[in-house]
Design an enzyme around this catalytic site. Sequence first.
Site, short mmCIF file in Angstrom:
data_model
loop_
_atom_site.label_atom_id
_atom_site.label_comp_id
_atom_site.label_asym_id
_atom_site.label_seq_id
_atom_site.Cartn_x
_atom_site.Cartn_y
_atom_site.Cartn_z
N CYS A 38 0.83 -1.40 0.03
CA CYS A 38 -0.05 0.15 0.07
C CYS A 38 0.78 1.18 0.11
O CYS A 38 2.13 1.16 0.30
CB CYS A 38 -1.11 -0.09 1.15
SG CYS A 38 -1.88 -1.45 1.41
N CYS A 42 -2.93 4.93 2.73
CA CYS A 42 -3.84 4.11 2.39
C CYS A 42 -5.08 4.08 3.50
O CYS A 42 -4.71 3.94 4.70
CB CYS A 42 -3.48 2.57 2.39
SG CYS A 42 -4.48 1.06 2.09
N CYS A 69 -2.15 -3.04 -3.72
CA CYS A 69 -3.67 -2.75 -3.06
C CYS A 69 -4.58 -2.10 -3.90
O CYS A 69 -4.49 -1.13 -4.60
CB CYS A 69 -3.33 -2.14 -1.68
SG CYS A 69 -4.95 -1.44 -0.79
N CYS A 72 -5.95 1.44 -2.40
CA CYS A 72 -5.17 2.76 -2.42
C CYS A 72 -4.63 2.98 -3.86
O CYS A 72 -3.98 4.00 -3.91
CB CYS A 72 -4.37 2.98 -1.20
SG CYS A 72 -2.85 1.79 -0.98
#
Length: 344
Positions: A38, A42, A69, A72
């Site tokens: 991330c 995030c 991810c 994000c």
Amino acid sequence: MPETLPIDTDAAWTAFDARDRRRDGRFVVAVHTTGIYCKPSCPARRPKRENVSFYHDGAAAQAAGYRACLRCKPDDAARDQVAVARAITLIEADAATALDALAAAVGYAPHHFHRLFKRATGVTPAAYARGLRATRAAQALTEEDSVTNAIYEAGYSAPSRFYEQGAARLGMSPSLWRKGGAGVVIRWTIAATSLGPLLVAATDKGLCRVSFDEGEAALRARFPNAEIVPGGAALADLAAQVVAAVESPERDIDLPLDVRGTAFQEAVWQALRAIPFGETRTYRELAAAAGNPQAVRAAGTACGANPVSIVIPCHRAQRADGSMAGYAWGIDRKVALRKREGVE
């Protein structure tokens, strides 16, 4: 150029835990239990500290077996940095300010890119372009025989546009600037501080020089064609506020400035002024905030060119490994200033 400096994992965790958007694009956070990576901001729930690792970018995390991810979209942060750098290149090429065209050129919707650019540089694309044109105008006014020619050479479509947007940045009229500042009054004083004598000088616009161990001679060398006069009562209050910033740096000050540099230097100086009390930024972070993450050395040079110590707090800048590098007014003073802010 590939990132080679080690990541400060404690600082990275602090940024991740705080969802610090300013660190997006500087590193990614890999979560062992989910197998994803991330960006620092995030919005997902935070894992335990022992379940994360930090990588310089998405490619490094992917090589270690992690996937991006979907919430994000961490790889977009690097894309954002590339887009801002590309936009700056376009602006510097022709001082383009049309947001729609600029956003289209870098592949973003205008409203989104406007927010993105300002978050990265501290100013909007239009403000960045205005600063660039004003800087070019200052240079052209020293080289051209005609003020009008200098204005057009700097990229303004008409003299009226310069007087609307750029003249105020010079701190004086363009004709006076072309004559090396002749006719501008600079008031000065030497103020006593616990870190030594401090030169405080200002025009009617604001502070133009704040420096340790300098006096009238240094000021005259820096501004050879200005009228240099003792500050007296006219400067007393402003000087007192500068001294207060030395002795009590936790106080929030927003003093007027009359300083000029390149567009990049001014962006770095603005980024320095945005650093909260008790915090530091690396030269790489300052370069990114100024819109060019790769210009680390130039960010250091901008700090060294800072004309107003304390007020533009370049003592809050440091290398990626936490070391302090140099300081124009002595490394001992930098150490002392940082200690007063609780930074070792």
